[in-house]
Enzyme design. Sequence first.
Site, PDB file in Angstrom:
ATOM      1  N   LYS A 100       1.090  -1.189  -0.077  1.00  0.00           N
ATOM      2  CA  LYS A 100      -0.057  -0.160   0.009  1.00  0.00           C
ATOM      3  C   LYS A 100       0.753   1.141  -0.151  1.00  0.00           C
ATOM      4  CE  LYS A 100      -3.342   2.593   3.051  1.00  0.00           C
ATOM      5  NZ  LYS A 100      -4.148   2.543   4.043  1.00  0.00           N
TER       6      LYS A 100
ATOM      7  N   ASP B 285       1.462   6.126   5.648  1.00  0.00           N
ATOM      8  CA  ASP B 285       0.740   5.097   5.110  1.00  0.00           C
ATOM      9  C   ASP B 285       1.188   4.602   3.827  1.00  0.00           C
ATOM     10  OD1 ASP B 285      -2.017   3.878   5.752  1.00  0.00           O
ATOM     11  OD2 ASP B 285      -2.968   5.214   4.401  1.00  0.00           O
TER      12      ASP B 285
ATOM     13  N   ASP C  90      -2.622  10.269   3.881  1.00  0.00           N
ATOM     14  CA  ASP C  90      -3.874   9.651   4.032  1.00  0.00           C
ATOM     15  C   ASP C  90      -4.506  10.908   5.030  1.00  0.00           C
ATOM     16  OD1 ASP C  90      -6.414   8.594   4.329  1.00  0.00           O
ATOM     17  OD2 ASP C  90      -5.531   6.795   5.480  1.00  0.00           O
TER      18      ASP C  90
ATOM     19  N   GLU D  64      -9.483   3.811   1.974  1.00  0.00           N
ATOM     20  CA  GLU D  64      -8.975   4.116   0.672  1.00  0.00           C
ATOM     21  C   GLU D  64      -7.836   2.919   0.344  1.00  0.00           C
ATOM     22  OE1 GLU D  64      -7.652   5.440   3.363  1.00  0.00           O
ATOM     23  OE2 GLU D  64      -5.644   5.201   2.946  1.00  0.00           O
TER      24      GLU D  64
ATOM     25  N   ARG E 104      -7.832  -0.181   0.955  1.00  0.00           N
ATOM     26  CA  ARG E 104      -8.384  -1.580   0.298  1.00  0.00           C
ATOM     27  C   ARG E 104      -8.737  -1.080  -1.095  1.00  0.00           C
ATOM     28  NH1 ARG E 104     -13.102  -1.791   4.799  1.00  0.00           N
ATOM     29  NH2 ARG E 104     -11.211  -0.982   6.002  1.00  0.00           N
TER      30      ARG E 104
ATOM     31  N   ASP F 248     -12.306   7.348   3.703  1.00  0.00           N
ATOM     32  CA  ASP F 248     -11.038   6.786   4.445  1.00  0.00           C
ATOM     33  C   ASP F 248     -10.529   5.600   4.554  1.00  0.00           C
ATOM     34  OD1 ASP F 248      -8.916   7.640   6.285  1.00  0.00           O
ATOM     35  OD2 ASP F 248     -10.073   7.740   7.964  1.00  0.00           O
TER      36      ASP F 248
ATOM     37  N   LYS G 225      -9.985  12.849   8.315  1.00  0.00           N
ATOM     38  CA  LYS G 225      -9.628  12.361   9.879  1.00  0.00           C
ATOM     39  C   LYS G 225      -9.478  13.428  10.774  1.00  0.00           C
ATOM     40  CE  LYS G 225      -6.730   8.623   8.423  1.00  0.00           C
ATOM     41  NZ  LYS G 225      -7.291   7.553   8.836  1.00  0.00           N
TER      42      LYS G 225
END
Length: 497
Positions: A268, A291, A273, A352, A354, A350, A280
């Site tokens: 990933k 991230d 993020d 994201e 996946r 959020d 967030k």
Amino acid sequence: MQFQTWKNKVTDVAADCLIIGSYEDGALTPHAASVDAASGERLSRLIKRGDFNGKLAMTFMLPEPDGVKAPRVLVVGLGPKAGYSRKAWRKAVAAAMLHAGRTQSKSVALALPRPTARELDDQVFGRVVAELAGAALYKINDLKTAKKPKPPQLDTILLESAKAAASKKIHAGFDEGVALAAGAVAMRNLANLPGNVCTPSYLAKQAEALAKRYKSITTKVLGLEEIKREKMGCFLAVTQGSDEPPRFIVMQHKHPRAKKAPLVLVGKGITFDTGGISLKDPPTMDEMKFDMSGAAAVMGAFTTLGELNLPLNVVGLIPTCENMPSGRAIKPGDIVTSASGQTVEILNTDAEGRLILCDALHYARRFEPAAVIDLATLTGAIVVALGTHHTGVFSNDDALAHDLVKSGVRADDRAWHMPLTEEYGEQLKSNFADFANVAGRDGGSITAAAFLGKFTKDLKWAHMDIAGTAYAGGNNKGSTGRPIALLTDFLVRRAAR
Ligand code: BES
Ligand code: MN
Ligand code: ZN
């Protein structure tokens, strides 16, 4: 880092720093006793005076003791003798390396009792010594403007010589540990960079640099147009709110002797993020620069692969972009079509990770892989479940999961096998699309894995949620380099099969 051995008397070892151990109750190890006797009981007197109590990982430097060839003798506490185990040994070695690294020593000789072979075989013993030395010498790649102190000079480690067969294994393991350390440094340096430096294009450049550095590695980078051509609708949905262009990185490590189907590693690569429109909370949002730790881990693993030139065929896939709120960003309720053709209702922008991973996992199919493993800082829920000690392992193949968990144990880079049964996938039900990208709070790390599972049917696949293990927050904020040690053990064992 160079490997050498020492034999005969410990007092004759020619190293800039000799590391010996002492237990908590004042008992000296045999090597420490030899140093004590030769030096006119410097050690016993130190202990008697109460200046050294043998507590685990405590260190004390004795400069130029009489009767010892090494100009420095570093005593390290081993804790209670009865509890001396692999764990204690690791902590003692790490502390000693840290202290030795702060001196001008170029060579260090280890004269500590080794844990039993059952606890630590020759190969892993050699590997861990080099790994711990590398970790002790690691200097965080900060952007502070003050003058940097002189870097440590340490470049040689001497271990007590063993029987020929054992020695060979220890040396081979040591070389693995050097490569492991290089991989961990590569990962940490990438993950520690701020989001304004480490952009998707920056990651792609670093992947291209890996291909320049190692003959075994080739890198191909897809830009926006090519990503569109691959119909990666979920990945495109995440990147559409950002002004930074996305990249899809394809790396390949190929050894001429590797004839088996490839292993695919997917990382990933969200370089920042914010959560997107499902924004967030501010307090620790800066940590979302980490991230892309999964991507950094894949690049770290490729560094290790390149260093060792392991006889394996490994593909590395990195979908990388930012997750930003903007007038062009995806909105809760938007429905997109993944590369697999399945439609997804994005209920929370959020979730994201996946979304970018599902298209990368689908891309992996073209390699007809023997196995696919993705690495991702995927959920806060895995941190709630396992804390920061274990990486969460999810898989549609028990043997693969067990193999990863086993590597975690061998490498002291632990992972825990999490459940992944159909019920969790059913929680992703949507009234408007094939499924939603979130399923409520309960079992959040498992429903995230179940989402990925919708894209890995008929593949042998494992997912590693490293949100709790890949980096630390608070005062020790920074990348940990995990799970490079686990992956190194996994790759080395795979190459030996
Ligand atoms: N990158 C985060 C996961 C994360 C959270 C990593 C905390 C490290 C620390 C991921 O993209 C995310 O935001 N996940 C959401 C999922 C939720 C919306 C279902 C989460 O964990 O809150
Ligand atoms: Mn997120
Ligand atoms: Zn994320």
